[in-house]
Design a protein around this motif. Structure first.
Motif, PDB file in Angstrom:
ATOM      1  N   GLU A  54    -109.047 -39.726 -68.922  1.00 19.27           N
ATOM      2  CA  GLU A  54    -108.473 -40.027 -67.613  1.00 19.27           C
ATOM      3  C   GLU A  54    -108.967 -41.374 -67.088  1.00 19.27           C
ATOM      4  O   GLU A  54    -110.170 -41.637 -67.056  1.00 19.27           O
ATOM      5  CB  GLU A  54    -108.832 -38.921 -66.623  1.00 19.27           C
ATOM      6  CG  GLU A  54    -108.134 -39.076 -65.281  1.00 19.27           C
ATOM      7  CD  GLU A  54    -108.355 -37.883 -64.378  1.00 19.27           C
ATOM      8  OE1 GLU A  54    -107.904 -37.951 -63.217  1.00 19.27           O
ATOM      9  OE2 GLU A  54    -108.974 -36.904 -64.815  1.00 19.27           O
ATOM     10  N   GLY A  55    -108.018 -42.214 -66.702  1.00 16.37           N
ATOM     11  CA  GLY A  55    -108.350 -43.508 -66.155  1.00 16.37           C
ATOM     12  C   GLY A  55    -108.648 -44.559 -67.194  1.00 16.37           C
ATOM     13  O   GLY A  55    -108.845 -45.725 -66.867  1.00 16.37           O
TER      14      GLY A  55
ATOM     15  N   PRO B 142     -98.835 -43.806 -65.649  1.00 17.88           N
ATOM     16  CA  PRO B 142     -97.468 -43.275 -65.714  1.00 17.88           C
ATOM     17  C   PRO B 142     -96.548 -44.191 -66.513  1.00 17.88           C
ATOM     18  O   PRO B 142     -96.579 -45.413 -66.358  1.00 17.88           O
ATOM     19  CB  PRO B 142     -97.045 -43.224 -64.236  1.00 17.88           C
ATOM     20  CG  PRO B 142     -98.334 -43.113 -63.480  1.00 17.88           C
ATOM     21  CD  PRO B 142     -99.328 -43.920 -64.260  1.00 17.88           C
ATOM     22  N   GLY B 143     -95.753 -43.589 -67.379  1.00 22.76           N
ATOM     23  CA  GLY B 143     -94.762 -44.329 -68.148  1.00 22.76           C
ATOM     24  C   GLY B 143     -95.243 -44.890 -69.462  1.00 22.76           C
ATOM     25  O   GLY B 143     -94.465 -45.493 -70.200  1.00 22.76           O
ATOM     26  N   ALA B 144     -96.544 -44.705 -69.788  1.00 24.76           N
ATOM     27  CA  ALA B 144     -97.083 -45.309 -71.014  1.00 24.76           C
ATOM     28  C   ALA B 144     -96.414 -44.731 -72.261  1.00 24.76           C
ATOM     29  O   ALA B 144     -96.055 -45.463 -73.186  1.00 24.76           O
ATOM     30  CB  ALA B 144     -98.591 -45.106 -71.070  1.00 24.76           C
TER      31      ALA B 144
END
Length: 212
Positions: A198-199, A171-173
């Motif tokens: 993902e991840g 989040p926030g990248a």
């Protein structure tokens, strides 16, 4: 409200179309924010066949060819990664849309397919002749021509300058990336998420008006 903004809106008037009618339609197009382009109807069909319809059928043929090899036991789909997905993405277009498009423009599309076939035959000949330098020139000329085609969001707009950035999947990248640009006073013309794992990490395509 931005659907037609900077989009190419091709008008293909016949000779008997009165000038006042054509000018009225062009005014409507400009009012939508689009760019009106006059083009001969036959020339438009040939251009659309080469720039739009041929890429679609090429992607479809790529999938069919890969499936044929897969049925022969070749593990195609196990290795079908980013390159294959990028090259075959257009094959996802629905047949209810594309069947009438291809059928109505079949003559111009046939000419485009013939040109594509000649290009494949040229490649076959270079491979059969083991002509390494000829193959390199063939690849280089396509790379250089493709690189000279500017990215345009919807047509003849100003070319944009691209930068690809790798970001972590958290989040926030994306906000951090755009925050760097904002603090530097750099205007972002376009942004696209190219790939997300993902991840792990993903990539962003950033586009700017200036190469600086």
């Amino acid at each position: 409200p931005y659907l037609f903004e900077n989009a190419i809106y091709v008008l293909t008037p016949l000779p008997e179309v009165p000038s006042w009618a054509l000018e009225r339609v062009e005014a409507m197009v400009r009012a939508l924010g689009a760019v009106a382009v006059r083009m001969d109807p036959d020339l438009h069909d040939r251009a659309a066949a080469a720039a739009s319809h041929l890429p679609h059928v090429a992607a479809v043929c790529l999938v069919h060819a890969a499936e044929e090899l897969a049925r022969q036991g070749v593990p195609v789909w196990q290795l079908a990664a980013g390159g294959f997905r990028d090259a075959s993405r257009l094959a996802l277009g629905h047949e209810s849309v594309w069947e009438p498009i291809l059928a109505l423009n079949r003559q111009a599309l046939a000419q485009a397919i013939a040109a594509f076939r000649r290009s494949l035959e040229q490649l076959e000949a270079l491979l059969a002749q083991e002509d390494g330098s000829g193959l390199a020139n063939w690849l280089r000329s396509a790379r250089e021509r493709r690189a000279s085609v500017p990215f345009r969001a919807k047509g003849y707009g100003s070319p944009l300058h691209e930068l690809v950035v790798r970001v972590q999947d958290r989040p926030g990248a994306i906000h951090e990336v755009t925050g760097v640009l904002a603090r530097a006073g750099i205007n972002l013309a376009d942004i696209e998420i190219l790939r997300a794992r993902e991840g792990e990490a993903g990539t962003l395509r950033l586009a700017f008006d200036s190469p600086a």
